[in-house]
Design a protein around this motif. Structure first.
Motif, PDB file in Angstrom:
ATOM      1  N   HIS A 268       0.822  -1.209   0.000  1.00 18.40           N
ATOM      2  CA  HIS A 268       0.000   0.000   0.000  1.00 18.40           C
ATOM      3  C   HIS A 268       0.857   1.261   0.000  1.00 18.40           C
ATOM      4  O   HIS A 268       0.522   2.255  -0.666  1.00 18.40           O
ATOM      5  N   GLU A 269       1.957   1.225   0.754  1.00 19.09           N
ATOM      6  CA  GLU A 269       2.808   2.415   0.820  1.00 19.09           C
ATOM      7  C   GLU A 269       3.516   2.669  -0.504  1.00 19.09           C
ATOM      8  O   GLU A 269       3.775   3.820  -0.866  1.00 19.09           O
ATOM      9  N   LEU A 270       3.836   1.614  -1.243  1.00 18.55           N
ATOM     10  CA  LEU A 270       4.437   1.789  -2.566  1.00 18.55           C
ATOM     11  C   LEU A 270       3.459   2.449  -3.533  1.00 18.55           C
ATOM     12  O   LEU A 270       3.833   3.307  -4.339  1.00 18.55           O
ATOM     13  N   THR A 271       2.199   2.064  -3.448  1.00 18.68           N
ATOM     14  CA  THR A 271       1.188   2.712  -4.289  1.00 18.68           C
ATOM     15  C   THR A 271       1.008   4.164  -3.885  1.00 18.68           C
ATOM     16  O   THR A 271       0.957   5.062  -4.734  1.00 18.68           O
ATOM     17  N   ALA A 272       0.918   4.411  -2.580  1.00 18.17           N
ATOM     18  CA  ALA A 272       0.661   5.766  -2.096  1.00 18.17           C
ATOM     19  C   ALA A 272       1.776   6.732  -2.477  1.00 18.17           C
ATOM     20  O   ALA A 272       1.522   7.875  -2.872  1.00 18.17           O
TER      21      ALA A 272
END
Length: 384
Positions: A268-272
């Motif tokens: 999720h943090e990579l997408t964000a």
């Protein structure tokens, strides 16, 4: 096997032409807001098919829900729904549209700041009823009660879960997937694969039914995923793929077994922060996660090596190495890269990713809640 309670009220309408049946699933006289994303449901005629099936209902439309649905966009839909006194929602699209519609359903009657549903885990006491017409098999959102929403201000990508947010019904027509771009098909296969892995690759609890069920779903993806890319108009291939993706996250294989989800949280943090597709982040993180945590997952990794990849020769460590390598190769065969470097992301990005994990309280992840920031750093570093 651990104690569990299983409940899933979603009614599935599976097969070609089932959009025609949705009118009987929606209360007579309902004011219906149809939600969707880009123009594909318009250009393929799916939206026209939906509106034709709902003649006699008062219909409204909200377009523009993003592949990673944003709070800012969804709140526009909430404002419209409140203004027009909407009492039923119909999501037409993939998992992101359905996820976004779940948030809209919860936010419409919510008293206070709806962002608290995600950021503060505020209790959802009521929700507007909704259904879905699935056009992209991937997330399983069409038959579960979870969703993920991003807030652009702050780069927050957060998940929530509530039993009031199961779709009342979902239409699964495999022919609606024929026109999907190869990238979306491949992403869907990876997404479903990792959903299964997060519930299966933990530690043994003698849950033989769930284990065999999960293994069967993984084998189906391995068989049908490449075929879906090479034979895009094969109805049976798309039907098997669509049903597998739904079963991957409708609660059945996770009932009574430990679950991980650390790969998703790091993803999720990579997408964000970097805008990668959700499935792209999963393909990058999972092989590294399995390698870093191979000791605690040892027994299930050996079972996975034998039952899913047919690896029976060699010592245990060799077979675990091979199983992880096969996983990576499968994703790569779908043209989904498994290294951050393929996206131009290097080790210099890791401190910011770790800071995001810490800010979101993701400091004790995994089935044992022992994936701390130090271990997350190892995973990100290995994923580069």
């Amino acid at each position: 096997m651990q104690n569990f309670t299983f409940h899933n009220p979603t009614r599935i309408l599976f097969g070609k032409g089932r959009i025609a049946d949705i009118a009987r699933e929606i209360p007579a006289g309902a004011r219906v807001l149809i939600t969707y994303g880009g123009g594909s449901v318009v250009s393929t005629g799916t939206l026209d098919e939906v509106t034709a099936a709902l003649q006699g209902f008062t219909l409204f439309e909200f377009a523009g829900i993003e592949p990673n649905p944003t709070y800012e966009t969804l709140m526009q839909a909430v404002d419209l729904a409140r203004r027009e006194k909407i009492d039923f929602l119909l999501a037409v699209g993939g998992g992101s549209v359905i996820d976004g519609t779940k948030f809209i359903a919860a936010a419409i009657p919510f008293v206070g700041d709806p962002w608290d549903i995600l950021a503060r885990r505020a209790r959802v006491k009521s929700a507007i009823a909704f259904g879905s017409v699935l056009t992209l098999p991937a997330t399983g959102s069409e038959m579960n009660s979870g969703a993920v929403v991003t807030r652009r201000a702050g780069n927050d990508k957060l998940a929530f879960l509530n039993p009031l947010l199961f779709p009342r019904f979902s239409v699964l027509d495999p022919s609606k997937t024929f026109t999907l771009p190869p990238r979306q098909v491949a992403n869907g296969v990876v997404d479903a694969f990792v959903h299964i892995a997060e519930q299966y690759l933990t530690y043994p609890v003698d849950a033989r039914v769930q284990d065999r069920f999960a293994e069967g779903l993984l084998l189906t993806l391995i068989e049908e995923g490449p075929r879906a890319l090479h034979e895009p108009a094969d109805y049976d291939v798309r039907a098997n793929l669509m049903w597998t993706a739904t079963l991957a996250l409708n609660g059945l294989i996770g009932a009574g077994v430990p679950q991980d989800w650390a790969t998703h949280m790091l993803g999720h943090e990579l997408t964000a922060l970097h805008g990668l597709d959700h499935a792209q982040t999963l393909a990058v993180v999972l092989p590294a996660m399995l390698q870093v945590r191979r000791a605690e997952k040892r027994q299930k990794l050996l079972q996975y090596a034998e039952r899913v990849w047919g690896l029976r020769a060699g010592d245990d460590d060799m077979r675990i190495d091979q199983a992880i390598a096969h996983t990576r190769s499968f994703f790569e065969s779908l043209q989904v890269p498994t290294r951050l470097s393929a996206y131009g992301i290097g080790v210099e990005a890791i401190p910011a990713l770790l800071a995001q994990l810490e800010r979101h309280g993701m400091v004790a992840l995994g089935e044992h809640q022992n994936v701390d920031l130090a271990q997350s750093r190892q995973v990100y570093e290995l994923a580069v």
